[in-house]
Design a protein around this motif. Structure first.
Motif, PDB file in Angstrom:
ATOM      1  N   LYS A 166      -1.170  49.531  28.125  1.00  0.00           N
ATOM      2  CA  LYS A 166      -0.493  50.498  28.596  1.00  0.00           C
ATOM      3  C   LYS A 166      -1.014  50.941  30.034  1.00  0.00           C
ATOM      4  O   LYS A 166      -2.188  51.366  30.159  1.00  0.00           O
TER       5      LYS A 166
ATOM      6  N   ASP B  30       1.411  60.286  33.724  1.00  0.00           N
ATOM      7  CA  ASP B  30       2.139  60.446  32.631  1.00  0.00           C
ATOM      8  C   ASP B  30       2.438  62.141  32.726  1.00  0.00           C
ATOM      9  O   ASP B  30       1.681  62.848  32.118  1.00  0.00           O
TER      10      ASP B  30
ATOM     11  N   LYS C 296       5.392  67.890  30.280  1.00  0.00           N
ATOM     12  CA  LYS C 296       4.130  68.269  29.616  1.00  0.00           C
ATOM     13  C   LYS C 296       3.737  69.789  30.224  1.00  0.00           C
ATOM     14  O   LYS C 296       4.244  69.836  31.439  1.00  0.00           O
TER      15      LYS C 296
ATOM     16  N   ASP D  92      -3.904  57.476  32.051  1.00  0.00           N
ATOM     17  CA  ASP D  92      -2.924  57.081  31.177  1.00  0.00           C
ATOM     18  C   ASP D  92      -2.593  55.627  31.259  1.00  0.00           C
ATOM     19  O   ASP D  92      -1.976  55.096  30.432  1.00  0.00           O
TER      20      ASP D  92
ATOM     21  N   ASN E 161      12.285  61.679  23.144  1.00  0.00           N
ATOM     22  CA  ASN E 161      11.155  62.511  23.713  1.00  0.00           C
ATOM     23  C   ASN E 161      10.754  61.503  24.913  1.00  0.00           C
ATOM     24  O   ASN E 161      10.037  60.504  24.691  1.00  0.00           O
TER      25      ASN E 161
ATOM     26  N   ASP F 270       8.350  61.951  26.695  1.00  0.00           N
ATOM     27  CA  ASP F 270       6.907  62.184  26.844  1.00  0.00           C
ATOM     28  C   ASP F 270       6.462  60.802  25.946  1.00  0.00           C
ATOM     29  O   ASP F 270       4.915  60.393  26.023  1.00  0.00           O
TER      30      ASP F 270
ATOM     31  N   GLU G 165       6.331  57.678  26.196  1.00  0.00           N
ATOM     32  CA  GLU G 165       6.861  56.783  27.035  1.00  0.00           C
ATOM     33  C   GLU G 165       6.055  55.274  26.943  1.00  0.00           C
ATOM     34  O   GLU G 165       6.287  54.294  27.201  1.00  0.00           O
TER      35      GLU G 165
ATOM     36  N   THR H 198      -3.443  54.524  25.697  1.00  0.00           N
ATOM     37  CA  THR H 198      -3.648  55.843  25.449  1.00  0.00           C
ATOM     38  C   THR H 198      -2.334  56.451  24.998  1.00  0.00           C
ATOM     39  O   THR H 198      -1.879  57.157  25.692  1.00  0.00           O
ATOM     40  N   LEU H 199      -2.306  56.381  23.803  1.00  0.00           N
ATOM     41  CA  LEU H 199      -0.862  56.417  23.094  1.00  0.00           C
ATOM     42  C   LEU H 199      -0.512  57.902  22.699  1.00  0.00           C
ATOM     43  O   LEU H 199       0.405  58.314  22.946  1.00  0.00           O
TER      44      LEU H 199
ATOM     45  N   GLY I 296      -1.740  61.984  21.716  1.00  0.00           N
ATOM     46  CA  GLY I 296      -2.828  62.869  21.444  1.00  0.00           C
ATOM     47  C   GLY I 296      -3.242  63.197  20.152  1.00  0.00           C
ATOM     48  O   GLY I 296      -4.621  63.470  19.680  1.00  0.00           O
TER      49      GLY I 296
HETATM   50  N1  BES Z   1      -0.369  59.645  27.198  1.00  0.00           N
HETATM   51  C1  BES Z   1      -0.150  60.550  26.292  1.00  0.00           C
HETATM   52  C2  BES Z   1      -1.067  60.555  25.093  1.00  0.00           C
HETATM   53  C3  BES Z   1      -2.288  61.195  25.514  1.00  0.00           C
HETATM   54  C4  BES Z   1      -2.514  62.593  25.360  1.00  0.00           C
HETATM   55  C5  BES Z   1      -3.401  60.527  25.742  1.00  0.00           C
HETATM   56  C6  BES Z   1      -3.714  63.266  25.485  1.00  0.00           C
HETATM   57  C7  BES Z   1      -4.417  61.268  26.303  1.00  0.00           C
HETATM   58  C8  BES Z   1      -4.660  62.685  26.140  1.00  0.00           C
HETATM   59  C9  BES Z   1       1.452  60.007  25.622  1.00  0.00           C
HETATM   60  O1  BES Z   1       2.260  59.264  26.264  1.00  0.00           O
HETATM   61  C10 BES Z   1       2.069  61.140  24.973  1.00  0.00           C
HETATM   62  O2  BES Z   1       2.428  61.931  25.794  1.00  0.00           O
HETATM   63  N2  BES Z   1       2.068  61.262  23.736  1.00  0.00           N
HETATM   64  C11 BES Z   1       2.631  62.246  22.964  1.00  0.00           C
HETATM   65  C12 BES Z   1       3.817  61.648  22.107  1.00  0.00           C
HETATM   66  C13 BES Z   1       4.614  62.691  21.370  1.00  0.00           C
HETATM   67  C14 BES Z   1       5.608  63.016  22.525  1.00  0.00           C
HETATM   68  C15 BES Z   1       5.409  61.782  20.124  1.00  0.00           C
HETATM   69  C16 BES Z   1       1.704  63.139  22.379  1.00  0.00           C
HETATM   70  O3  BES Z   1       0.802  62.609  22.021  1.00  0.00           O
HETATM   71  O4  BES Z   1       2.046  64.393  22.352  1.00  0.00           O
END
Ligand code: BES
Ligand code: MN
Ligand code: ZN
Length: 497
Positions: free
Chosen positions: A263, A268, A275, A286, A343, A345, A347, A373-374, A376
């Protein structure tokens, strides 16, 4: 990178002298001789410092000699019976951290004969060097006001040992890894105004010089391939998407390749599902999955690995904009499956869906490992200690777990199954891109699995391990380079002829 050399034991004439000590038992020969020559000064210093020889302990004496070597460091290795590869890496890292901007430019570690169960001859010295090289990293590209005394000074390290030729041979396999970890950290640390998809691809293109195949696909080519999921993420950004295809053919011509997919979201924002501002700057990293895949391929090329491998980097920027995709949009992926983007986010999985499909379609790999880095949520589950491992194949999962233990880059297997998958049902398309908050890392993995055919596959959620805001044995606070060692070990232990 720190310049490493190996030589026979002999009292260094300049720079820092490092000797080792164990917890309990007799002093190492180098420590004993040094202490005698300094008329007991080292022993008294250790006593004053309440030094016990525990792994991680270090005591420093400045200018103990009237002339010659500038300082002496004593570093603890813990109990003799408990020595392992990580012990020596940690000790090397500790020395590098201590000396990196000390003003010292050269250090010599006097490593007396060691025997450690399970370690090859020469491995203790090689692992000391490896730990030091990994830890001796700085990213100062944008500091224009560093004072002289703040600049990195340590340039070279010689490891003195009785295993010079074995250690040199082992180091030849480790140096490419350490160097590629630094390459990954550079990519991860660069801000998103500098490192956007096109620039990322340009830097990776330079790896052609190592003998890697590097192909770069732009939006036009991706559109032809039907990559509506990846392109949907990119459409809100003025930075064009890129798909980078790296190939290394070091194995037999008829062997199916190993596939690694990363990824690469260069920034992001969350897109229209924006966010919150606090900590959003973290989303420059990311793209860590793509960076690790590039770093792994670079390692394989540098050490001329006897394996066939392909690396795919899905590079996009996720921005809110008049042209950005909206929550509720339905996109068609390269697989033909449609996705309702609830959503924007979530992505990363959209990018991976098309990248994972593409690598199977074109290369028919024998296995796939994706890194991203999928979520949180994986940081909530595992903090920064392990990457989340999701797999459809027990053998691949076990091999990754073992590689993780051997290289101190842990993975922890998480469950998968229909009970999770069903949460991806959409009222209007084949699936939606998010499930409920509960088990968020697992539904994300289930989503990716919908694009995996009948092939061993593992997904590593590295959101907690790409970047750590605390200095540890082998990295400073910031980018870790996590994953290069893990995957290089996986390849080396199981897939080379
Ligand atoms: N890149 C983020 C995940 C992330 C969050 C990585 C914090 C490192 C630190 C990913 O694209 C994301 O935003 N995931 C969301 C998914 C949710 C919308 C289902 C998340 O984890 O909140
Ligand atoms: Mn996101
Ligand atoms: Zn993301």
């Amino acid at each position: 990178m720190l310049k490493i050399s190996f030589s026979r034991l002999a009292r260094p004439k300049t720079g820092a002298i490092v000797v080792t000590a164990y917890k309990g038992g007799a002093r190492t020969p180098s420590l004993a001789v040094l202490d005698r020559d300094l008329r007991g000064m080292v022993g008294r210093a250790l006593k004053s410092a309440r030094f016990t020889g525990r792994a991680g302990e270090i005591v420093e004496l400045l200018q103990p000699f009237a002339r010659g070597p500038s300082r002496v460091l004593v570093v603890g290795l813990g109990e003799r019976a408990k020595l392992k590869a990580a012990t020596f890496e940690t000790a090397g890292g500790l020395v590098a951290a201590r000396l990196l901007s000390s003003g010292e430019s050269h250090a010599s570690i006097m490593l007396d004969q060691v025997e450690a169960a399970g370690l090859a001859a020469g491995e203790p010295a090689a692992r000391l060097a490896f730990g030091a090289a990994l830890r001796a990293y700085r990213f100062d590209a944008y500091r224009t006001k560093l004072k002289a005394e703040e600049k990195a000074s340590l340039k070279s390290l010689s490891v003195q040992c009785e295993t010079v030729s074995e250690s040199r041979r082992l180091w030849a396999g480790l140096e490419p890894v350490a160097d590629s970890v630094h390459f990954v950290r550079d990519l991860v640390t660069e801000p998103a105004n500098i490192l956007y998809p096109e620039e990322f691809a340009r830097r990776v293109k330079e790896l052609e010089a190592l003998g890697l195949g590097v192909e770069i696909l732009g939006p036009k080519e991706m559109k032809k391939l039907g990559m509506g999921a990846l392109l949907g993420v990119a459409q809100g950004s003025v930075r064009e998407a890129r798909l980078v295809v790296l190939t290394w053919n070091g194995g037999p011509p008829d062997a199916k390749p190993l596939a690694f997919v990363g990824k690469g979201v260069c920034f992001d924002t969350g897109g229209i599902s924006l966010k919150p501002p606090g900590g959003m700057e973290d989303m420059k990293w990311d793209m860590g999955g793509a960076a690790v895949v590039a770093g792994l391929m670079r390692t394989l090329a540098l050490r001329k690995a006897k394996a066939n491998a392909v690396g795919i980097l899905g590079l996009v920027e996720n921005m809110p904009d008049g042209n950005a995709q909206r929550p509720g949009d339905v996109v068609t992926s390269a697989s033909g499956q449609t996705i309702e983007v609830i959503n924007t986010d979530a992505e990363g999985r959209l990018v991976l869906a098309d990248a994972v499909w593409y690598v199977q379609d074109r290369f028919k790999p024998q296995l796939i490992v994706d890194l991203a880095t999928l979520t949180g949520a994986i940081i909530i589950s595992l903090a920064h200690e392990y990457a989340g491992l999701f797999s459809n194949d027990d053998e691949l999962a076990r091999r990754l777990s073992e590689a993780g233990i051997a290289e101190s880059e842990g993975v922890w297997r998480m469950p998968m199954g229909d009970a999770y998958d069903k949460h991806l049902a959409s009222a209007i398309a084949d699936m939606k891109n998010v499930g409920p908050r509960e088990g968020g890392s697992i539904t994300a993995a289930q989503f990716i699995q919908r694009f995996v055919k009948d092939v061993p596959w593992a997904h590593l959620d590295i959101a907690g391990t790409v970047w750590i805001n605390e200095a540890r044995a082998l990295h400073d606070k910031g980018a870790t380079g996590y994953g290069v060692r893990l995957l290089n070990r996986l390849v080396a232990d199981h897939y080379e002829t």
